[in-house]
Design a protein around this motif. Structure first.
Motif, PDB file in Angstrom:
ATOM      1  N   TRP A 121      66.987 -51.221 -31.173  1.00 14.93           N
ATOM      2  CA  TRP A 121      67.574 -50.246 -32.099  1.00 14.93           C
ATOM      3  C   TRP A 121      67.969 -48.986 -31.328  1.00 14.93           C
ATOM      4  O   TRP A 121      67.148 -48.418 -30.610  1.00 14.93           O
ATOM      5  CB  TRP A 121      66.580 -49.901 -33.209  1.00 14.93           C
ATOM      6  N   PRO A 122      69.209 -48.512 -31.475  1.00 18.07           N
ATOM      7  CA  PRO A 122      69.698 -47.415 -30.627  1.00 18.07           C
ATOM      8  C   PRO A 122      69.268 -46.017 -31.045  1.00 18.07           C
ATOM      9  O   PRO A 122      69.405 -45.062 -30.266  1.00 18.07           O
ATOM     10  CB  PRO A 122      71.214 -47.564 -30.725  1.00 18.07           C
ATOM     11  N   GLY A 123      68.778 -45.833 -32.274  1.00 11.98           N
ATOM     12  CA  GLY A 123      68.403 -44.504 -32.747  1.00 11.98           C
ATOM     13  C   GLY A 123      66.916 -44.405 -33.042  1.00 11.98           C
ATOM     14  O   GLY A 123      66.088 -44.946 -32.312  1.00 11.98           O
ATOM     15  N   SER A 124      66.577 -43.712 -34.122  1.00  8.16           N
ATOM     16  CA  SER A 124      65.183 -43.528 -34.514  1.00  8.16           C
ATOM     17  C   SER A 124      64.718 -44.642 -35.444  1.00  8.16           C
ATOM     18  O   SER A 124      65.478 -45.107 -36.301  1.00  8.16           O
ATOM     19  CB  SER A 124      65.002 -42.189 -35.236  1.00  8.16           C
ATOM     20  N   VAL A 125      63.461 -45.040 -35.278  1.00  6.04           N
ATOM     21  CA  VAL A 125      62.805 -45.941 -36.230  1.00  6.04           C
ATOM     22  C   VAL A 125      61.624 -45.164 -36.803  1.00  6.04           C
ATOM     23  O   VAL A 125      60.701 -44.791 -36.077  1.00  6.04           O
ATOM     24  CB  VAL A 125      62.335 -47.248 -35.573  1.00  6.04           C
ATOM     25  N   VAL A 126      61.684 -44.889 -38.115  1.00  4.77           N
ATOM     26  CA  VAL A 126      60.718 -43.991 -38.758  1.00  4.77           C
ATOM     27  C   VAL A 126      59.954 -44.737 -39.836  1.00  4.77           C
ATOM     28  O   VAL A 126      60.545 -45.294 -40.767  1.00  4.77           O
ATOM     29  CB  VAL A 126      61.429 -42.768 -39.364  1.00  4.77           C
ATOM     30  N   GLY A 127      58.627 -44.736 -39.712  1.00  3.52           N
ATOM     31  CA  GLY A 127      57.784 -45.335 -40.732  1.00  3.52           C
ATOM     32  C   GLY A 127      57.214 -44.272 -41.651  1.00  3.52           C
ATOM     33  O   GLY A 127      57.253 -43.072 -41.335  1.00  3.52           O
ATOM     34  N   THR A 128      56.688 -44.700 -42.775  1.00  3.74           N
ATOM     35  CA  THR A 128      56.045 -43.770 -43.712  1.00  3.74           C
ATOM     36  C   THR A 128      54.617 -44.242 -43.959  1.00  3.74           C
ATOM     37  O   THR A 128      54.386 -45.398 -44.299  1.00  3.74           O
ATOM     38  CB  THR A 128      56.798 -43.712 -45.049  1.00  3.74           C
ATOM     39  N   ARG A 129      53.678 -43.319 -43.748  1.00  3.80           N
ATOM     40  CA  ARG A 129      52.257 -43.621 -43.939  1.00  3.80           C
ATOM     41  C   ARG A 129      51.574 -42.408 -44.557  1.00  3.80           C
ATOM     42  O   ARG A 129      51.834 -41.260 -44.182  1.00  3.80           O
ATOM     43  CB  ARG A 129      51.595 -43.939 -42.604  1.00  3.80           C
ATOM     44  N   LEU A 130      50.645 -42.673 -45.468  1.00  5.91           N
ATOM     45  CA  LEU A 130      49.899 -41.573 -46.069  1.00  5.91           C
ATOM     46  C   LEU A 130      49.009 -40.873 -45.046  1.00  5.91           C
ATOM     47  O   LEU A 130      48.689 -39.690 -45.196  1.00  5.91           O
ATOM     48  CB  LEU A 130      49.047 -42.093 -47.233  1.00  5.91           C
ATOM     49  N   ASP A 131      48.602 -41.603 -43.989  1.00  2.00           N
ATOM     50  CA  ASP A 131      47.719 -41.014 -42.984  1.00  2.00           C
ATOM     51  C   ASP A 131      48.480 -40.387 -41.819  1.00  2.00           C
ATOM     52  O   ASP A 131      47.877 -39.965 -40.837  1.00  2.00           O
ATOM     53  CB  ASP A 131      46.723 -42.057 -42.461  1.00  2.00           C
ATOM     54  N   GLN A 162      67.261 -39.313 -35.185  1.00  2.00           N
ATOM     55  CA  GLN A 162      68.430 -39.571 -34.350  1.00  2.00           C
ATOM     56  C   GLN A 162      69.261 -40.679 -34.975  1.00  2.00           C
ATOM     57  O   GLN A 162      68.731 -41.702 -35.407  1.00  2.00           O
ATOM     58  CB  GLN A 162      67.998 -39.977 -32.933  1.00  2.00           C
ATOM     59  N   ARG A 163      70.548 -40.472 -35.019  1.00  2.00           N
ATOM     60  CA  ARG A 163      71.465 -41.440 -35.615  1.00  2.00           C
ATOM     61  C   ARG A 163      71.624 -42.657 -34.692  1.00  2.00           C
ATOM     62  O   ARG A 163      71.803 -42.474 -33.485  1.00  2.00           O
ATOM     63  CB  ARG A 163      72.825 -40.767 -35.853  1.00  2.00           C
ATOM     64  N   PRO A 164      71.610 -43.849 -35.249  1.00  6.57           N
ATOM     65  CA  PRO A 164      71.260 -44.204 -36.624  1.00  6.57           C
ATOM     66  C   PRO A 164      69.744 -44.278 -36.792  1.00  6.57           C
ATOM     67  O   PRO A 164      69.028 -44.680 -35.869  1.00  6.57           O
ATOM     68  CB  PRO A 164      71.880 -45.599 -36.773  1.00  6.57           C
ATOM     69  N   THR A 165      69.265 -43.880 -37.959  1.00  6.11           N
ATOM     70  CA  THR A 165      67.836 -43.924 -38.248  1.00  6.11           C
ATOM     71  C   THR A 165      67.523 -45.122 -39.134  1.00  6.11           C
ATOM     72  O   THR A 165      68.205 -45.361 -40.127  1.00  6.11           O
ATOM     73  CB  THR A 165      67.371 -42.635 -38.930  1.00  6.11           C
ATOM     74  N   LEU A 166      66.485 -45.848 -38.757  1.00  4.26           N
ATOM     75  CA  LEU A 166      65.984 -46.965 -39.548  1.00  4.26           C
ATOM     76  C   LEU A 166      64.705 -46.516 -40.235  1.00  4.26           C
ATOM     77  O   LEU A 166      63.708 -46.210 -39.576  1.00  4.26           O
ATOM     78  CB  LEU A 166      65.716 -48.178 -38.652  1.00  4.26           C
TER      79      LEU A 166
END
Length: 266
Positions: free
Chosen positions: A191-201, A212-216
């Motif tokens: 993946w060429p940009g950011s890979v962002v996860g979501t976690r409560l912790d 960073q574009r593109p963001t996953l």
């Protein structure tokens, strides 16, 4: 009126076949799904998708979009059928059904066919279970200008009647992809940009991350959240702060917050 063949029997084979599309095994066997409403069908036509079967209620009013739907269905070899109100009720499982229903072919985009650079933001969902959530996320991804939605692992069917209804037609505008966790993790490495996860912790707030574009954007299951394996594969994990008594947000709402935070930044 559609001037198509008329069906009045609830036991007609065409009626039974379309009703069966409420079942996942039938959708998977046929590669078809049910859509309801003239506006919805118009969205499909605008995306170059035409019905395999168009069902027009006897009480359907004349409308230019209906004329277009009939003409396009016939032009591409589809079946145009006039049906009674009880048949519309039976197929839609609603007391006040839409006067026009349609059957379409499903369309999935292969994982390797995705062009990350074609959109600023993409969404990946791990084991999403609720069809309403999935449909709403597809609609939100469309509204925010996302490129597509990737379904990881054992997810609800995006072409279930409930999910399709919730997309409000965006099911035709957004690329939908399925992948095993293993295939996704291998593909994600390029993946060429950011890979962002979501976690409560997570310790970083969603507005403070450097996208960073593109963001996953990777979102977890409604109950369990993002698994450790997928969270570890993300460049960063962020949290949406809970300021009241509720300890979490609905998945579709949280995804909407994330994709707009990303697309407003890039």
């Amino acid at each position: 009126m559609s001037d198509g063949r008329l069906i009045t029997s609830l036991t007609n084979e065409t009626v039974k076949a379309i009703r069966a599309l409420h079942m996942r095994k039938e959708r998977e066997a046929t590669g078809l799904f049910l859509a309801e409403g003239l506006k919805f069908i118009g969205e499909a036509l605008d995306q170059g998708r035409t019905p395999t079967t168009l069902l027009v209620g006897m009480e359907a009013r004349a409308h230019p979009l209906l004329d277009r739907a009939i003409a396009e269905t016939r032009r591409t070899g589809g079946d145009v059928v006039t049906v009674t109100h009880p048949i519309l009720e039976k197929i839609s499982r609603r007391e006040n059904p839409q006067t026009v229903l349609a059957v379409f072919e499903q369309a999935f985009t292969p994982l390797q066919a995705i062009d990350p650079q074609s959109a600023p933001c993409w969404v990946a969902l791990e084991q999403v279970r609720d069809p309403g959530n999935l449909g709403t996320i597809i609609r939100t991804a469309d509204a925010a200008g996302c490129g597509g939605v990737i379904l990881i692992g054992d997810c609800v069917d995006p072409f279930s009647v409930e999910a399709v209804r919730a997309t409000m037609g965006s099911v035709f505008a957004v690329a939908i992809t399925r992948a095993t966790p293993e295939a996704f993790l291998a593909w994600r490495t390029n993946w060429p940009g950011s890979v962002v996860g979501t976690r409560l912790d997570a310790t970083i707030r969603y507005r403070d991350a450097a996208y960073q574009r593109p963001t996953l954007v990777v979102m977890g299951n409604e109950q369990a959240g993002l698994t450790d394996a997928l969270a570890a594969a993300c460049d960063v994990n962020v949290k949406i702060p809970m300021r009241g008594r509720a300890d979490s947000l609905n998945l579709a709402v949280a995804t909407g917050i994330m994709v707009y935070a990303v697309t407003d930044t890039l």
